[in-house]
Design an enzyme around this catalytic site. Structure first.
Site, PDB file in Angstrom:
ATOM      1  N   SER A 107      37.310  36.365  35.108  1.00 38.52           N
ATOM      2  CA  SER A 107      38.021  37.310  35.965  1.00 38.52           C
ATOM      3  C   SER A 107      37.210  37.780  37.168  1.00 38.52           C
ATOM      4  CB  SER A 107      38.450  38.530  35.143  1.00 38.52           C
ATOM      5  OG  SER A 107      37.331  39.194  34.592  1.00 38.52           O
ATOM      6  N   TYR A 108      35.923  37.460  37.217  1.00 39.66           N
ATOM      7  CA  TYR A 108      35.092  37.943  38.320  1.00 39.66           C
ATOM      8  C   TYR A 108      35.394  37.163  39.601  1.00 39.66           C
ATOM      9  CZ  TYR A 108      32.120  40.340  34.857  1.00 39.66           C
ATOM     10  OH  TYR A 108      31.628  41.135  33.848  1.00 39.66           O
ATOM     11  N   GLN A 109      35.776  37.900  40.633  1.00 38.34           N
ATOM     12  CA  GLN A 109      36.054  37.309  41.943  1.00 38.34           C
ATOM     13  C   GLN A 109      37.042  36.132  41.844  1.00 38.34           C
ATOM     14  OE1 GLN A 109      32.697  37.927  41.076  1.00 38.34           O
ATOM     15  NE2 GLN A 109      32.499  39.792  42.298  1.00 38.34           N
TER      16      GLN A 109
END
Length: 326
Positions: A94-96
């Protein structure tokens, strides 16, 4: 087992899978020097719970890593981290929007074998096995690997959220299957909203759905409010589950409010029975500074008590915003 074969098997998930763990509890504070070429001095390591694996006490946070804003920025910062001896790498699908994994995978190249690589699956609020299976497929592709060292259920929010993830058809089915099939060496749970949610996950661990690690916020102000240190940490140690600390400065709030220094925050956390502290570092000088602190001594008990007392009058849940959104 390679990724394609694993994903074919995982797509047919039906019912829960119980994963056992070794019963011996590792000594939580046994640190030894790691052989790390390129580092001026090796970082200490500690056992990751009962896994039989030692990890560097300092880990590189994947969310802040990708805040460098480009593949080149990630490659350069990762190079500094590896030179400083950091071998524990954190990220999440889910990061960036996947860029953290994508840029990290490209930057690692043939250094993949030299690091302990961890990512996570969110799939909130559904928390389904199918959703996590899709996340795993994407993570493996973006990270350019066929195997994760650690795959974690990301950011449990509440007791009900944990019940969905651990229930029939929930995310933990995919996570447990990944370990069973060898695509994830170890598995875990992360949560930074409510200690009650993390404790609920331990309820399922006691029922036989065993995981290896738990990641949670630990810092000097946490002790005073909805405390993971007081409520959850002793339960993890008792079960021999590897403890991964995060938000060691309350997501920077303790530094912005000038309640303590970064070194004080980190030394405070390394004095606890944690395996590794994952710290967000966006600049090379932060990596080097935190590595120097990691090579030093953890904070003595008397100094920890003094620090807690010093910041107690300023304790406010507003300084730990992540505990307000559970």
């Amino acid at each position: 087992m390679r990724r394609a074969e694993f994903l074919r098997r995982l797509a047919g998930l039906a019912g829960g899978v119980l994963a056992g763990g070794r019963s011996a509890v590792a000594t939580h504070n046994a640190a030894r020097a790691a052989e790390q070429p390129g580092s001026a001095a090796p970082l200490p390591t500690r056992p990751l719970g009962r896994t039989g694996v030692d990890v560097t006490v300092l880990g590189l946070g994947g969310h802040h890593l990708a805040r460098t804003g480009s593949a080149r920025g990630v490659r350069e910062l990762l190079g500094v981290a590896l030179d400083e001896g950091i071998r524990f790498l954190d990220t999440a699908e889910s990061y960036q929007d996947g860029d953290s994994e994508r840029w990290l995978g490209a930057a690692l190249g043939d250094r993949r074998r030299d690091v302990f690589l961890m990512t996570k699956t969110f799939d909130f609020p559904a928390r389904t096995a199918e959703g996590s299976r899709r996340h795993l497929e994407g993570s493996l592709s973006r990270l350019r690997t066929d195997r994760l060292d650690l795959w974690q259920l990301h950011s449990v929010r509440s007791v009900a959220d944990v019940d969905r993830a651990f229930g029939p058809g929930g995310s933990m089915e995919a996570i447990l299957r990944a370990k069973e099939d060898g695509v994830a060496r170890f598995i875990g749970v992360t949560g930074h909203h409510e200690p009650a949610a993390n404790l609920r996950a331990l309820h399922y661990w006691d029922q036989g759905l065993r995981f290896d690690t738990m990641q949670m916020p630990l810092n000097p102000i946490d002790h005073h409010q909805r405390s993971f240190e007081r409520l959850v940490l002793p339960e993890l140690v008792r079960r021999g589950i590897g403890v991964i600390a995060m938000k060691t400065s309350a997501d920077g709030a303790l530094l912005r409010e000038r309640l303590c220094t970064a070194a004080e925050c980190h030394r405070y956390v390394w004095a606890m029975p944690v395996s590794v502290a994952v710290i967000g570092m966006e600049r090379a000088e932060l990596v080097r500074e935190n590595a120097r602190t990691a090579r030093g001594a953890p904070m003595p008990d008397a100094e920890r008590a003094t620090l807690r007392s010093r910041i107690a009058p300023q304790a406010s849940i507003a300084l730990e915003w992540y505990k307000q959104t559970g």
